[in-house]
Write a protein that holds these residues in place. Structure first.
Motif, PDB file in Angstrom:
ATOM      1  N   THR A 131      -9.425  11.463  20.825  1.00  0.00           N
ATOM      2  CA  THR A 131      -8.540  10.611  21.617  1.00  0.00           C
ATOM      3  C   THR A 131      -9.277   9.362  22.084  1.00  0.00           C
ATOM      4  O   THR A 131      -8.753   8.243  22.022  1.00  0.00           O
ATOM      5  CB  THR A 131      -8.008  11.394  22.835  1.00  0.00           C
ATOM      6  OG1 THR A 131      -7.319  12.549  22.388  1.00  0.00           O
ATOM      7  CG2 THR A 131      -7.057  10.522  23.649  1.00  0.00           C
ATOM      8  N   GLU A 153      -5.499   3.773  29.498  1.00  0.00           N
ATOM      9  CA  GLU A 153      -4.604   4.925  29.349  1.00  0.00           C
ATOM     10  C   GLU A 153      -3.155   4.458  29.213  1.00  0.00           C
ATOM     11  O   GLU A 153      -2.362   5.061  28.512  1.00  0.00           O
ATOM     12  CB  GLU A 153      -4.698   5.877  30.543  1.00  0.00           C
ATOM     13  CG  GLU A 153      -6.098   6.162  31.015  1.00  0.00           C
ATOM     14  CD  GLU A 153      -6.548   5.117  32.016  1.00  0.00           C
ATOM     15  OE1 GLU A 153      -7.543   4.409  31.713  1.00  0.00           O
ATOM     16  OE2 GLU A 153      -5.911   4.983  33.077  1.00  0.00           O
ATOM     17  N   THR A 157      -1.712   4.429  25.201  1.00  0.00           N
ATOM     18  CA  THR A 157      -0.853   5.581  24.958  1.00  0.00           C
ATOM     19  C   THR A 157       0.247   5.284  23.935  1.00  0.00           C
ATOM     20  O   THR A 157       0.527   6.104  23.056  1.00  0.00           O
ATOM     21  CB  THR A 157      -0.231   6.060  26.286  1.00  0.00           C
ATOM     22  OG1 THR A 157      -1.272   6.555  27.127  1.00  0.00           O
ATOM     23  CG2 THR A 157       0.793   7.149  26.046  1.00  0.00           C
ATOM     24  N   SER A 161       0.477   7.178  20.478  1.00  0.00           N
ATOM     25  CA  SER A 161       1.704   7.942  20.218  1.00  0.00           C
ATOM     26  C   SER A 161       2.342   7.526  18.900  1.00  0.00           C
ATOM     27  O   SER A 161       2.789   8.371  18.116  1.00  0.00           O
ATOM     28  CB  SER A 161       2.713   7.727  21.353  1.00  0.00           C
ATOM     29  OG  SER A 161       2.208   8.240  22.562  1.00  0.00           O
TER      30      SER A 161
ATOM     31  N   TYR B 166       4.684  10.640  21.312  1.00  0.00           N
ATOM     32  CA  TYR B 166       4.498  10.788  22.753  1.00  0.00           C
ATOM     33  C   TYR B 166       4.951  12.168  23.220  1.00  0.00           C
ATOM     34  O   TYR B 166       4.225  12.850  23.964  1.00  0.00           O
ATOM     35  CB  TYR B 166       5.270   9.698  23.503  1.00  0.00           C
ATOM     36  CG  TYR B 166       5.025   9.683  24.988  1.00  0.00           C
ATOM     37  CD1 TYR B 166       3.862   9.128  25.529  1.00  0.00           C
ATOM     38  CD2 TYR B 166       5.958  10.221  25.873  1.00  0.00           C
ATOM     39  CE1 TYR B 166       3.635   9.112  26.895  1.00  0.00           C
ATOM     40  CE2 TYR B 166       5.742  10.211  27.247  1.00  0.00           C
ATOM     41  CZ  TYR B 166       4.578   9.653  27.749  1.00  0.00           C
ATOM     42  OH  TYR B 166       4.361   9.635  29.108  1.00  0.00           O
ATOM     43  N   LEU B 175      -2.696  13.837  26.188  1.00  0.00           N
ATOM     44  CA  LEU B 175      -2.815  12.453  26.640  1.00  0.00           C
ATOM     45  C   LEU B 175      -3.800  12.376  27.796  1.00  0.00           C
ATOM     46  O   LEU B 175      -3.889  13.289  28.606  1.00  0.00           O
ATOM     47  CB  LEU B 175      -1.446  11.906  27.052  1.00  0.00           C
ATOM     48  CG  LEU B 175      -0.549  11.577  25.861  1.00  0.00           C
ATOM     49  CD1 LEU B 175       0.786  11.021  26.308  1.00  0.00           C
ATOM     50  CD2 LEU B 175      -1.243  10.585  24.931  1.00  0.00           C
ATOM     51  N   GLY B 183       4.725   6.585  33.260  1.00  0.00           N
ATOM     52  CA  GLY B 183       4.243   6.505  31.892  1.00  0.00           C
ATOM     53  C   GLY B 183       5.359   6.261  30.892  1.00  0.00           C
ATOM     54  O   GLY B 183       5.191   5.491  29.947  1.00  0.00           O
TER      55      GLY B 183
END
Lengths: 199, 199
Positions: A131, A153, A157, A161, B166, B175, B183
């Motif tokens: 990650t 973050e 993300t 994703s 996601y 995550l 988020g």
DNA sequence: ACCTGAACACCGTTCAAGT
DNA sequence: ACCTGAACACCGTTCAAGT
């Protein structure tokens, strides 16, 4: 006899891992049998327990191999890529998708085994390294001013994703079209728009 | 006696499905045992074979239930959403993520079972209905001029990949941050930028 | 139509014993 | 240190037989 002796000298563990990987690739994880594996390797059915306390432990070790491999694959792909963020993102995306297609069942295992509450420390560390590698690619883009500012973050993300989703959907044959080649370029353009700085 | 009789009258199949779903939710798919299931339902171990030819068939039927459920959940979420594309996308994303968290193992099963080459016609039809529902959400955005023009398969793939990635990453706890609430808004904004028309 | 009971071949895991 | 062989409790699947 010689080849059998080698298992008595320390590489039964490695042989079990590659054998197990072959099985899940060809017949799925449900078809994995420790006894059959041992039979194929010419050892007794009880021998594997010396290296993996149970079947779950073998699967976790396999998932760890997967995370290490994708991390290493990605590193190699990025070394060969250019300097532009767009090019590096495209190279990373290509590497991820190729890995997903070539290791579909292993990729499934990597992410599904984390549902198990007893996931080893080593495994979650390897998953985290992977990650973080993805995230550091985004950080590169930020330094070059091609990715919007903000906490990694949050900014990363979306990108992670998208890549993960695309790779797994392609691997499970769940996209409406094959999009051979061109599909990935389109995806990279979409990602770049999504994470581009304002204005 | 009465409750047992019901299984003799047509709902053993449904009972097997809900029982199997409970098991995979609580103990994972590997822990699913047809014999234990039968025991818990008070029927003989051979009874399930009247309804599912083998374990794989039960799992496929379960995956089918999952695709039907997420499709229906998404439909319900979109009915309650407003008219703006951003709002509808956010509602859809919320529904998908909630489903993924509440049905993590089932979602895994839904996408991993497609690796099996014998996947039933019914299953792939249900999977396709789900994909098409996602795509038609994008088509809405196109009609409203909030999503760039072009073939739906090209424009929609990015959005679908992002949402799927996601949702699965959140479900597998992969995550870097929980990002409670906020988020998803960030993700929706990223998606909107990615698929917005040029200029 | 739906279920049972026995049978078969196969598991995962453990443990004393071997080398 | 590493592996074997036997043992145990459990599977999935099949099939004649029951109702």
């Amino acid at each position: 006899m010689q080849t059998r002796r080698r298992y008595h000298h320390g590489d039964l563990r490695a042989a079990l891992l590659t054998g197990a990987e072959d099985t899940i690739r060809e017949k799925g994880p449900a078809a994995l049998s420790l006894r059959e594996l041992a039979r194929d390797l010419g050892v007794s059915h009880a021998a594997p327990s010396r290296h993996f306390k149970d079947k779950q432990a073998l699967l976790e070790a396999l998932a760890l191999v997967g995370f290490d491999r994708i991390t290493q694959t990605m590193t190699a792909a990025l070394v060969g890529a250019g300097e532009s963020f767009a090019g590096r993102l495209a190279a990373g995306a290509r590497a991820y998708v190729d890995f997903a297609v070539a290791n579909a069942e292993l990729l499934d295992l990597m992410y599904s085994i984390k549902h198990a509450p007893e996931a080893s420390e080593e495994l979650s560390a390897a998953s985290q390294r992977w990650t973080e590698q993805m995230m550091s690619l985004i950080a590169e883009g930020q330094r070059r001013g091609e990715v919007r500012e903000g906490p990694l973050e949050r900014v990363g993300t979306g990108v992670f994703s998208t890549l993960h989703g695309y790779a797994t959907l392609v691997a499970s044959d769940s996209l409406p079209e094959e999009m051979p080649g061109g599909g990935l370029d389109e995806l990279v353009a979409y990602i770049l728009r999504g994470c581009a700085p304002d204005k």
